[in-house]
Motif scaffolding. Structure first.
Motif, mmCIF file in Angstrom:
data_model
loop_
_atom_site.group_PDB
_atom_site.id
_atom_site.type_symbol
_atom_site.label_atom_id
_atom_site.label_comp_id
_atom_site.label_asym_id
_atom_site.label_seq_id
_atom_site.Cartn_x
_atom_site.Cartn_y
_atom_site.Cartn_z
ATOM 1 N N ILE A 260 11.181 -8.566 11.736
ATOM 2 C CA ILE A 260 10.642 -8.705 10.383
ATOM 3 C C ILE A 260 10.465 -7.332 9.741
ATOM 4 N N PRO A 261 11.216 -7.017 8.686
ATOM 5 C CA PRO A 261 11.011 -5.728 8.015
ATOM 6 C C PRO A 261 9.637 -5.682 7.364
ATOM 7 N N PHE A 262 8.847 -4.674 7.716
ATOM 8 C CA PHE A 262 7.471 -4.637 7.225
ATOM 9 C C PHE A 262 7.409 -4.493 5.708
ATOM 10 N N SER A 263 8.477 -4.025 5.095
ATOM 11 C CA SER A 263 8.478 -3.845 3.640
ATOM 12 C C SER A 263 8.193 -5.137 2.891
ATOM 13 N N ILE A 264 8.504 -6.288 3.480
ATOM 14 C CA ILE A 264 8.271 -7.555 2.772
ATOM 15 C C ILE A 264 6.782 -7.825 2.610
ATOM 16 N N TYR A 265 5.944 -7.126 3.413
ATOM 17 C CA TYR A 265 4.504 -7.315 3.285
ATOM 18 C C TYR A 265 3.905 -6.491 2.150
ATOM 19 N N GLY A 266 4.779 -5.833 1.384
ATOM 20 C CA GLY A 266 4.349 -5.227 0.142
ATOM 21 C C GLY A 266 4.355 -6.219 -1.005
ATOM 22 N N HIS A 267 4.598 -7.488 -0.703
ATOM 23 C CA HIS A 267 4.617 -8.522 -1.746
ATOM 24 C C HIS A 267 3.290 -8.496 -2.509
ATOM 25 N N PRO A 268 3.343 -8.439 -3.835
ATOM 26 C CA PRO A 268 2.106 -8.264 -4.611
ATOM 27 C C PRO A 268 1.087 -9.370 -4.447
ATOM 28 N N ASP A 269 1.516 -10.580 -4.110
ATOM 29 C CA ASP A 269 0.571 -11.688 -4.005
ATOM 30 C C ASP A 269 -0.355 -11.555 -2.802
ATOM 31 N N ILE A 270 0.018 -10.761 -1.807
ATOM 32 C CA ILE A 270 -0.866 -10.566 -0.668
ATOM 33 C C ILE A 270 -2.097 -9.779 -1.092
#
Length: 334
Positions: A260-270
């Protein structure tokens, strides 16, 4: 929160030993009740339920990952620790998993919430105790998606996603990279065997598909009316549902997760949703949160601290031990 100090720092070693680390428990005092849940006229799914000693505090429903089952190591240890903490533990199996290939006319997929919703609805009719979802990998995508779909319906009281592929397309592409070749081959082999076991596909029909993307593009997506893998991933990823979650939600993700690329956890909704808290560890691989010190399964204690703090009787004056003050106020723990 007790800091996570990994037993080793190599993400591939953590991923592998996290999967195969022995979990030897004496379940004699917690006999399993195996139930087949009819979720639609053509589908039955398996749920294995264990009761704790004494009065139960609530229900913890566990959802396994891709090609997993109730016997996956992370499911066994989380179920055991949930029972020790006073919760009823339910190991929920995706359709065709856990030996139920002949009880379903279709396969499972990463956004299929209808089976889980059917079980939770039945559970709500049986008990008024609070219900918490704990999903692992693909199962976590299902759990978070359902939490977003349900909003504040009251069906669940909290959700936890561990090593969650919240962007399915990005994660499937990551699986195609050379450092994940062995993992993908293993997943593809097991996917083909399960699909062939349903009797709806032959080994020869599945032979041309050598990646998860290919299987999803040519088998999974058409089975559910999606227009290929891109459409399937684009509509079923949990990231589309994060903003709608209205119950306490905990995301646990290792920055070095090789799937899982950690960059996807920069999603603004988090960051924007005050109900969500992200615990991001430097190490952990994929579901490999093995601690150097006892207790070995750092993940289980962290999740159960979160669940206890989310119980309806929880006092807001109490600061849960799993979070630093800023995270307890709805920010992200990095």
């Amino acid at each position: 929160m007790r800091p996570f100090v990994p037993i080793v720092r190599n993400p591939h070693v953590l991923t592998v030993i996290g999967n195969f680390w022995p979990r030897r428990y004496d379940d004699a005092g917690f006999p399993k009740q195996r139930r087949l849940i009819q979720t639609d006229p053509d589908t039955q799914v398996l749920v294995e339920t264990q009761q704790p000693s004494g009065t139960a505090l609530g229900h913890v429903v566990l959802l396994h990952g891709l090609e997993g089952s109730g016997e996956s190591g992370y499911m066994k240890s989380m179920a055991w620790d949930s029972l020790q903490a006073g919760f009823i533990a339910h190991r929920f199996h995706m359709r065709t998993c856990g030996g139920t290939e002949n009880l379903c006319k279709t396969l499972y997929h990463a956004g299929l919430t209808s089976d889980l919703r059917a079980f939770l609805t039945q559970l709500r009719g049986e008990s008024d105790l609070p219900v918490f979802l704990v999903g692992f990998s693909l199962g976590a995508n299902v759990a978070l998606k359902l939490a977003g779909e349900e909003g504040d319906s009251g069906l669940i009281q909290g959700v936890c996603g561990i090593s969650t592929p919240i962007d399915l397309a990005a994660c499937t592409r990551r699986m195609q990279q050379p450092d994940n070749l062995i993992y993908e081959r293993r997943f593809v082999k097991r996917m083909k065997l399960r699909m062939a076991a349903t009797g709806r596909y032959t080994a020869a029909e599945l032979a041309p598909y050598n990646s998860i993307w290919d299987i999803d593009d040519f088998v999974t997506a058409p089975s559910f009316g999606f227009d290929g893998a891109e459409h399937y991933y684009g509509t079923q990823s949990a990231q589309n549902f994060l903003a709608a979650i209205r119950v306490p939600g905990l995301l646990i993700q290792a920055k070095d997760d090789t799937f899982i690329p950690f960059s996807i956890y920069g999603h603004p909704d988090i960051a924007a949703n005050p109900k969500l808290t992200l615990i991001a560890t430097e190490y952990g691989g994929h579901l490999g949160f093995l601690s150097r010190r006892s207790p070995r399964f750092w993940l289980d204690g962290t999740v159960l601290d979160f669940i206890r703090a989310s119980l309806p009787s929880y006092s807001q004056t109490y600061l849960p031990s799993y979070l630093p003050p800023q995270a307890a106020m709805g920010r992200n723990s990095q």
